[in-house]
Design an enzyme around this catalytic site. Structure first.
Site, mmCIF file in Angstrom:
data_model
loop_
_atom_site.group_PDB
_atom_site.id
_atom_site.type_symbol
_atom_site.label_atom_id
_atom_site.label_comp_id
_atom_site.label_asym_id
_atom_site.label_seq_id
_atom_site.Cartn_x
_atom_site.Cartn_y
_atom_site.Cartn_z
ATOM 1 N N LYS A 227 0.977 -1.255 0.043
ATOM 2 C CA LYS A 227 -0.003 -0.139 -0.099
ATOM 3 C C LYS A 227 0.885 1.312 0.073
ATOM 4 C CE LYS A 227 -4.313 -1.902 1.816
ATOM 5 N NZ LYS A 227 -5.228 -1.795 2.907
ATOM 6 N N ARG A 261 -3.368 -10.059 5.449
ATOM 7 C CA ARG A 261 -3.977 -10.171 4.168
ATOM 8 C C ARG A 261 -2.801 -9.642 3.297
ATOM 9 N NH1 ARG A 261 -6.859 -6.809 0.480
ATOM 10 N NH2 ARG A 261 -8.221 -8.082 -0.663
#
Length: 281
Positions: A227, A261
């Site tokens: 991210k 995740r």
């Protein structure tokens, strides 16, 4: 160290142990996801990537048929349904013992996904986007990942603001969990939603105080993989964000994360093994 009040979650009759942290592999069957859009939306590619992640140690596969990256365009329910039904039944048939999660904020898609063999619903909106989601999950009796977001993908990164980011997210979860439990939802996993309506400082404040979410007495899922909070801080592109992702995942494990995740399963599994080894009593 790996504190989780619920020791198992019930995935349609299969008990998934949370005695040690689990790794959830990301399978985006979209043309436009931020990291791997277009790579796995063909059935053959999705099957091959799923097999690879399972071989590397993933214990859950999370399937996303809609991109939820910042500023992502809306995708119709029919298009999401089409993408999911094109691939999910084949995955379930091919990997019959695997626990599949489906990433959706629509109750109708949640119902279809579970009917097609999914065992977990992962909702980025935490029940905010669809007023029927909690009722649907309560009837389906599957675990529910409740993620926090401030706004939806199209607008969530337009100057997100908080007076106290940790307190506000914890209050959000307490309120939404009460509504979910009232609707019959039994197994809830909380996800603070890194990058969803948060700026760089918000994201690292959450990571630095992740252990505070233990007050909710629910398993904690962390999704920081590749991210912008990694890339922008380290000034790297997606291809060079794996090291930073692994460091952030390791911090999350030390602070109580129960599920990671990730896009890169092998490295996350190795992080779990090392942290488990040094914290084992």
């Amino acid at each position: 160290m790996f504190n989780s009040n619920p020791k198992t979650i019930n995935c349609q009759g299969r008990l998934l142990s949370l005695e040690k942290p689990l790794v959830m592999g990301i399978l985006n069957i979209t043309p436009d996801s931020f990291s791997d859009g277009g790579q796995f939306w063909q059935k053959k590619d999705a099957l091959n990537h799923c097999e690879k992640m399972l071989c590397e140690g993933a214990e859950i596969i999370d399937i996303g048929a809609v991109s939820t990256k910042p500023f992502a365009d809306d995708v119709s329910l029919e298009e999401e349904k089409k993408r999911l039904q094109n691939i999910l039944p084949t995955l379930v048939k091919t990997f019959s013992k695997v626990i599949f999660s489906v990433d959706t904020f629509r109750s109708q898609i949640a119902r279809i996904a579970v009917n097609e063999g999914a065992s977990i619903i992962n909702d980025i909106s935490g029940g905010q986007a669809d007023e029927h989601m909690f009722e649907t999950i309560g009837k389906l009796q599957v675990p529910y990942v409740m993620m926090h977001t401030q706004g939806m993908p199209k607008t969530m990164q337009v100057e997100p603001k908080y007076n106290n980011v940790m307190n506000e997210i914890i209050v959000f979860f307490a309120k939404q969990m009460a509504s979910a439990h009232q609707a019959g939802v039994l197994d809830i996993i909380v996800d603070p939603g890194f990058g969803f309506g948060k700026n760089l400082e918000h994201n690292y404040e959450i990571l630095g105080h992740l252990e505070r979410f233990k007050i909710l007495e629910k398993p904690i899922m962390v999704g920081v993989s590749r991210k912008s909070m990694i890339r922008n801080l380290l000034e790297v592109d997606i291809e060079n964000s794996l090291n930073g992702t692994t460091v952030a995942n390791t911090v999350a494990l030390l602070k109580g994360a129960n599920i990671l995740r990730v896009h890169n399963v092998k490295e996350a599994v190795e992080a779990v093994k090392i942290i488990e080894k040094i914290t084992k009593k």
